[in-house]
Design a protein around this motif. Structure first.
Motif, PDB file in Angstrom:
ATOM      1  N   TYR A  36       8.473  -2.507  -2.750  1.00 27.22           N
ATOM      2  CA  TYR A  36       8.063  -3.781  -3.305  1.00 27.22           C
ATOM      3  C   TYR A  36       7.938  -3.655  -4.819  1.00 27.22           C
ATOM      4  N   GLN A  38       5.954  -5.525  -8.135  1.00 28.90           N
ATOM      5  CA  GLN A  38       4.862  -6.429  -8.475  1.00 28.90           C
ATOM      6  C   GLN A  38       4.720  -6.574  -9.979  1.00 28.90           C
ATOM      7  N   SER A  41      -0.418 -10.202 -12.189  1.00 26.52           N
ATOM      8  CA  SER A  41      -0.954 -11.479 -11.707  1.00 26.52           C
ATOM      9  C   SER A  41      -0.014 -12.203 -10.740  1.00 26.52           C
ATOM     10  N   GLN A  42       0.830 -11.446 -10.068  1.00 33.87           N
ATOM     11  CA  GLN A  42       1.689 -12.016  -9.035  1.00 33.87           C
ATOM     12  C   GLN A  42       1.596 -11.173  -7.773  1.00 33.87           C
ATOM     13  N   GLY A  43       1.998 -11.752  -6.653  1.00 34.16           N
ATOM     14  CA  GLY A  43       2.040 -10.995  -5.421  1.00 34.16           C
ATOM     15  C   GLY A  43       3.247 -10.075  -5.379  1.00 34.16           C
ATOM     16  N   PRO A  44       3.173  -8.997  -4.610  1.00 33.48           N
ATOM     17  CA  PRO A  44       4.331  -8.099  -4.481  1.00 33.48           C
ATOM     18  C   PRO A  44       5.542  -8.841  -3.927  1.00 33.48           C
ATOM     19  N   PHE A  46       9.339  -8.231  -2.097  1.00 28.67           N
ATOM     20  CA  PHE A  46      10.201  -7.317  -1.372  1.00 28.67           C
ATOM     21  C   PHE A  46      11.455  -7.002  -2.183  1.00 28.67           C
ATOM     22  N   TYR A  87       6.147  -0.220  -5.581  1.00 31.12           N
ATOM     23  CA  TYR A  87       5.421   0.423  -4.489  1.00 31.12           C
ATOM     24  C   TYR A  87       6.391   0.853  -3.392  1.00 31.12           C
ATOM     25  N   LEU A 101       1.058  -2.257   6.298  1.00 31.12           N
ATOM     26  CA  LEU A 101       1.502  -1.652   5.052  1.00 31.12           C
ATOM     27  C   LEU A 101       0.320  -1.023   4.340  1.00 31.12           C
ATOM     28  N   PHE A 103      -0.469   0.508   0.872  1.00 33.63           N
ATOM     29  CA  PHE A 103       0.083   0.657  -0.474  1.00 33.63           C
ATOM     30  C   PHE A 103      -0.442   1.944  -1.108  1.00 33.63           C
ATOM     31  N   GLY A 104       0.474   2.715  -1.689  1.00 34.22           N
ATOM     32  CA  GLY A 104       0.080   3.869  -2.488  1.00 34.22           C
ATOM     33  C   GLY A 104      -0.228   3.427  -3.900  1.00 34.22           C
ATOM     34  N   THR A 105      -0.275   4.359  -4.794  1.00 30.23           N
ATOM     35  CA  THR A 105      -0.649   4.055  -6.175  1.00 30.23           C
ATOM     36  C   THR A 105       0.422   3.262  -6.901  1.00 30.23           C
ATOM     37  N   ARG A 108       4.409   2.625 -12.266  1.00 28.44           N
ATOM     38  CA  ARG A 108       4.514   1.643 -13.356  1.00 28.44           C
ATOM     39  C   ARG A 108       5.745   1.953 -14.185  1.00 28.44           C
TER      40      ARG A 108
ATOM     41  N   MET B  88      -8.098  -9.838  -7.198  1.00 30.52           N
ATOM     42  CA  MET B  88      -7.016 -10.724  -6.784  1.00 30.52           C
ATOM     43  C   MET B  88      -6.939 -10.642  -5.267  1.00 30.52           C
ATOM     44  N   GLY B 105       2.063 -14.367  -1.171  1.00 26.69           N
ATOM     45  CA  GLY B 105       1.784 -15.489  -2.036  1.00 26.69           C
ATOM     46  C   GLY B 105       1.476 -15.016  -3.442  1.00 26.69           C
TER      47      GLY B 105
END
Lengths: 113, 113
Positions: A36, A38, A41-44, A46, A87, A101, A103-105, A108, B88, B105
């Motif tokens: 994923y 990201q 300020s947004q969702g992940p 795919f 991710y 799911l 999520f790992g770290t 960036r 969030m 979302g």
């Protein structure tokens, strides 16, 4: 649940190919590998998913070796807009179809001009 | 076309004042999830619904509750928000039929004063 290990951060320049590797040594037989993206300020979102060998879509490629203990997300010719957190997740469905799911770290990625 | 909609995008509440976050989907997916994501951290699953079946993560505080009145809507209720609940909150859906994609979302950013 298989845990994943990724580099905390990576730097690149526009136009370069970026490869982000994820380790998942205890991946289970029915686990898939999903990546994923990201933005702040947004969702992940795919990017790509695979089980073995190589998967390619219009955005990226995913390379998975035979032992499946790692995977590499390849982003061809990155642009500034590819700066984001990436991710790697592994998981399989239960009988109910639930794909949990973890999520790992994340990694960036910073793309510079 | 929006597929997973979260309202509001930004929510401010006072310490201890109950707050409800809303999620709706146009995908007719069986599964809906709520994640919490704190600053510079990865998303953490709080709970999910497979149809009407509620599944709580073991480490989700009792302060967090959820409702799913129908296929399209799912709510996150925080009964007594503390300063540590500022984060969030991400809603996601998946069809649940196989190992498939979760659609996220845009998230609701909660501030607790």
């Amino acid at each position: 649940l298989a845990k994943t290990t990724q580099p905390i951060s990576m730097d690149s320049y526009e136009g370069q190919e970026v490869n982000i590797t994820c380790s998942h040594n205890n991946i289970a037989t029915n686990d898939y590998i999903t990546w994923y993206q990201q933005f702040p300020s947004q969702g992940p979102r795919f990017i790509i998913q695979g089980y073995k060998t190589k998967v390619t879509n219009e955005v990226a490629s995913l390379f998975i070796p035979a032992d499946r203990k790692s995977s590499t997300l390849s982003l061809p010719r990155v642009s500034l807009s590819d700066t984001a957190v990436y991710y790697c997740l592994v998981g399989g469905n239960s009988d109910t179809g639930f794909q949990k799911l973890v999520f790992g770290t994340g990694t960036r990625l910073l793309v510079s001009p | 076309d929006a597929m997973v909609i979260q309202n509001p995008r930004y929510q401010v509440t006072q310490f201890g004042k109950p707050v409800t976050l809303s999620c709706s989907q146009t995908l007719n997916h069986n599964v809906m999830y709520w994640y919490q994501q704190k600053s510079s951290q990865a998303p953490k699953l709080l709970f999910h619904y497979y149809d009407k079946d509620f599944n709580n993560e073991a480490d989700t505080p009792d302060n967090f509750q959820s409702r799913r009145p129908n296929t399209s809507f799912c709510f996150l209720d925080i009964r007594s928000p503390g300063l540590g609940d500022a984060a969030m909150y991400l809603c996601a859906t998946s069809s649940g039929d196989s190992t498939d994609t979760q659609y996220f979302g845009p998230g609701t950013r909660l501030t607790v004063l």
